[in-house]
Enzyme design. Structure first.
Site, PDB file in Angstrom:
ATOM      1  CB  SER A 209      -3.602   9.555 -19.638  1.00 10.72           C
ATOM      2  OG  SER A 209      -4.136  10.540 -20.485  1.00 10.72           O
ATOM      3  CG  MET A 210       0.692   8.577 -23.609  1.00 12.91           C
ATOM      4  SD  MET A 210       1.666   7.396 -24.578  1.00 12.91           S
ATOM      5  CE  MET A 210       0.544   5.985 -24.590  1.00 12.91           C
ATOM      6  CG  HIS A 211      -4.170  14.616 -26.685  1.00 13.70           C
ATOM      7  ND1 HIS A 211      -5.485  14.640 -26.259  1.00 13.70           N
ATOM      8  CD2 HIS A 211      -4.141  15.251 -27.871  1.00 13.70           C
ATOM      9  CE1 HIS A 211      -6.218  15.283 -27.155  1.00 13.70           C
ATOM     10  NE2 HIS A 211      -5.427  15.663 -28.139  1.00 13.70           N
TER      11      HIS A 211
ATOM     12  CE1 TYR B   2      -2.817  20.648 -19.363  1.00 19.01           C
ATOM     13  CE2 TYR B   2      -2.504  18.565 -18.217  1.00 19.01           C
ATOM     14  CZ  TYR B   2      -2.279  19.369 -19.314  1.00 19.01           C
ATOM     15  OH  TYR B   2      -1.532  18.901 -20.372  1.00 19.01           O
TER      16      TYR B   2
ATOM     17  NE  ARG C 108      -0.824  10.954 -13.597  1.00 16.75           N
ATOM     18  CZ  ARG C 108       0.073  10.963 -14.564  1.00 16.75           C
ATOM     19  NH1 ARG C 108      -0.194  11.568 -15.702  1.00 16.75           N
ATOM     20  NH2 ARG C 108       1.224  10.344 -14.428  1.00 16.75           N
TER      21      ARG C 108
ATOM     22  NE  ARG D 119      13.778   7.646 -19.101  1.00 14.92           N
ATOM     23  CZ  ARG D 119      14.208   6.494 -19.579  1.00 14.92           C
ATOM     24  NH1 ARG D 119      13.373   5.621 -20.092  1.00 14.92           N
ATOM     25  NH2 ARG D 119      15.492   6.205 -19.571  1.00 14.92           N
TER      26      ARG D 119
ATOM     27  CE  LYS E  80      20.284  12.031 -27.885  1.00 14.94           C
ATOM     28  NZ  LYS E  80      20.383  12.477 -29.282  1.00 14.94           N
TER      29      LYS E  80
ATOM     30  NE  ARG F  97      26.139  27.260 -42.596  1.00  9.12           N
ATOM     31  CZ  ARG F  97      25.854  26.776 -43.804  1.00  9.12           C
ATOM     32  NH1 ARG F  97      26.374  27.329 -44.875  1.00  9.12           N
ATOM     33  NH2 ARG F  97      25.059  25.739 -43.948  1.00  9.12           N
TER      34      ARG F  97
END
Length: 676
Positions: A28-30, A169, A217, A291, A424, A567
């Protein structure tokens, strides 16, 4: 027939009343499409493309059961059912074997509206409002609305629903003592705190019947001090199994937890061992996540017995055909998710439409298409950084004849700097992907070749695209050419030595990357789960309450005193990505990096770096001053081409070089190449 390389990933999963064709799940991804006027047509195209790409099961982004449960899309009536049917029909039309489940998301105290609700009036540190405590009638309404949402999903043609009971949630806030202060039958003992999610799932099963996939979930490790204990997690999962839940999906954090779980600094499959432990306690299948971005990682997770299904959410934004490519043995063609979060989760939490840094077509399938050209052109692309590579690949895919020039000895541009930063390492994958695309698309690659205007003018090209990138900006201060002053490029590439006492001028993304590199010691935690766990105080072995040890994290660091300067008067690191910036700030703080804002740079000399901070004159006694003071676009070639009357386009950093922005560069290049 068993797949030779990924036998478990490509084996079916029998749920009794239905079968999932393989173990690959698009989690699931919104997307931000849910709330748009024509959003469901776009969602239909987006999900159908992933269905054609070989996935076995899709779970949609979260849909609220009522107004108080969210900020956007909800499903509670027949008009909304009709909208959702566009999605289910598109997916089943693309591949009748693919199953699609809708996620029911009641955000509870995290709902982005004026009237959030929760078991108790406890405000989350990341919420805008203190929630209203639900009374007995309010609890009954929320349960009824969630059940109604599931019934509507069944009417809309979904194969099942996932109910999210994690992340902070609504359902998860009933489970944890710190957010459930009630003294009635919905609070107090764990038996009472479990009552709400169990009642929700029991009533859904009653309402939808036995032949509908029901996924819960669970927060298998919520990363909260005082969170759920392992015994509580196991008990809840077993009760869910007893009442007829078909699959348990494991989740590994609350949004307010200060432990990264999905950033690129997290090792691949770091949390699947937790799912593996829970799997031993249950007989129903389990989903694991986080991941897992390549098929060999997914197969290894399944082979270890850590899960029955592997969720790859963002990886299917990056490449809709990931599963198909794995099945066909084309892994080197997978456009791998690098877990940067810049165009997906950062967009979600900023209320923007989701896309993907390495794949701008994600969620834009009706807007950005790479149609075969009817008039092939001979195109020169100068610069093999992110913008040049994206332009060359798309143009060549469409049938144009592309020659790609770069003065360097390898492709990648700024990605070759990024891949050298500890945490990275995933950027190597993007460079691997583009190397393969250059070969597959038959792009004429000319490395170690500085393209000149005259050479391009004489090359018979119909079009020239200038993607020459940037040059580091050197501030106009006294002593900028002093031996102590070095460019960030020379530091990242290891071309210049760095002293023990260091000042970094500039605290944008590059400044933080440089600070990470020069303060890092030992193996990258992104490549070692044990080191990662120690750095973030996670105890996988004993699984204390919440999964976090409560002891001071152990962070290896180089023997350097580093000061990161900017700065701007805003807090240092404020401009970093919303979902990952905090991880970089915490990491550097734990390594003792000082961060100072509101700085005026005066000069560099033998004494060090002269500054004015809050009207106070100071000298930082440093051996090295690393200049990360922004970039300037490299446009000399473009200007020369214009003078010669040659049509040229500017893309990427050469077009705009304020802060290095691969997301914008790849997006811009892809749209231009789609239209040429």
């Amino acid at each position: 027939m068993t797949h030779s390389k990924y036998p478990i990933l490509f084996s079916p999963l029998d749920l009794g009343f239905t079968t999932i064709k393989n173990r690959a799940l698009m989690g699931s991804m919104h997307t931000g499409l849910e709330e748009l006027e024509n959003g469901f047509e776009r969602m239909a195209a987006y999900f159908a493309e992933r269905a054609r790409g070989g996935v076995g099961l899709i779970i949609t982004g979260g849909i609220s059961p009522n107004l108080e449960g969210g900020a956007g899309a909800k499903l509670s009536n027949d008009d909304e059912v009709a909208e959702h049917r566009l999605v289910t029909e598109a997916v089943h039309g693309a591949d009748p074997e693919v199953k699609i489940c809708m996620q029911i998301l009641h955000m509870g105290p995290l709902a982005r509206n004026e009237n959030p609700v929760a078991p108790s009036a406890v405000r989350s540190r990341i919420a805008s409002h203190t929630p209203r405590e639900l009374d007995a009638a309010g609890i009954e309404k929320q349960i009824s609305d969630i059940v109604n949402c599931a019934v509507c999903a069944q009417k809309a043609g979904y194969d099942g629903v996932e109910v999210i009971g994690s992340a902070g949630y609504l359902l998860s806030t009933f489970l944890v003592e710190k957010t459930n202060l009630r003294t009635d039958e919905w609070g107090g003992s764990y038996e009472n705190r479990m009552r709400f999610p169990l009642e929700v799932m029991r009533r859904i099963r009653e309402a939808v019947g036995p032949n509908f996939i029901l996924i819960f979930r669970i927060a298998a490790m919520d990363m909260l001090q005082g969170g759920m204990s392992w015994e509580e997690i196991v008990l809840l999962a077993r009760r869910m199994e007893e009442i007829g839940v078909n699959i348990i999906s494991t989740h590994f954090t609350w949004h307010e937890s200060a432990v990264p779980t999905i950033a690129t600094m997290v090792p691949r499959a770091a949390f699947t061992q937790v799912t593996g432990r829970l799997k031993k306690e249950l007989t129903i299948p389990l989903i694991t996540s986080n991941r897992i971005n390549m098929p060999d990682v997914a197969e290894a997770v399944l082979a270890r017995g850590d899960a029955d299904i592997v969720s790859m959410a963002r990886p299917m934004l990056a490449d809709a055909d990931l599963v198909k490519k794995a099945f066909e043995g084309r892994e080197d063609e997978i456009n791998t998710c690098i877990a940067c979060n810049q165009a997906c989760l950062d967009h979600t939490f900023n209320g923007m439409e989701v896309s993907c840094l390495v794949n701008p077509r994600a969620c834009h399938e009706t807007k950005l298409n790479y149609e075969p050209t009817t008039a092939a052109k001979k195109i020169a692309v100068v610069g093999a950084g992110p913008a040049g590579l994206a332009y060359a690949e798309v143009a060549a895919r469409r049938g144009h004849q592309v020659t790609l020039f770069d003065a360097a000895s390898e492709i990648g541009g700024q990605f070759n700097l990024a891949k050298r930063i500890p945490g990275k390492e995933e950027f190597y994958e993007t460079i691997r992907y583009f190397n393969k695309m250059i070969e597959k698309r038959k792009i004429d690659l000319r490395l170690n070749k500085k393209a000149t205007a005259d050479m391009l003018a004489d090359g018979g090209f119909d079009k020239v695209v200038v993607a020459t990138g940037i040059s580091p900006r050197m501030p106009d201060i006294e002593g900028i050419d002093h031996p102590k002053a070095v460019s960030y490029i020379d530091v990242i590439k290891g071309l210049k030595p760095v002293g023990r006492k260091v000042a970094i001028m500039g605290a944008g993304g590059i400044g933080f990357d440089v600070a990470e590199k020069i303060t890092h010691a030992g193996k990258s935690s992104a490549l070692d789960v044990d080191i990662f766990a120690k750095e973030w105080g996670i105890d996988f072995e004993n699984h204390p309450r919440g999964g976090v040890t409560g002891v001071e994290p152990i962070v290896a660091r180089a023997d350097r005193e580093v000061t990161l300067l900017q700065r701007k008067t805003t807090p240092v690191g404020r401009g970093l990505g919303k979902t990952t910036g905090w991880t970089h700030r915490i990491t550097l703080a734990r390594r003792g990096v000082k961060m100072i804002n509101g700085v005026e740079y005066l000069k560099i000399d033998d004494q060090g770096l002269h500054l004015r901070i809050n009207d106070q004159y100071e000298i930082l006694d440093v051996d090295t001053v690393i200049i990360c003071a922004g970039q300037l676009p490299l446009r000399d070639l473009f200007d020369q081409l214009v003078e010669l009357g040659i049509e040229a386009d500017l893309v990427g950093g050469a077009y705009e070089a304020m802060e290095l922005d691969a997301k914008r560069a790849i997006n811009q290049a892809s749209y231009l190449a789609a239209a040429v």
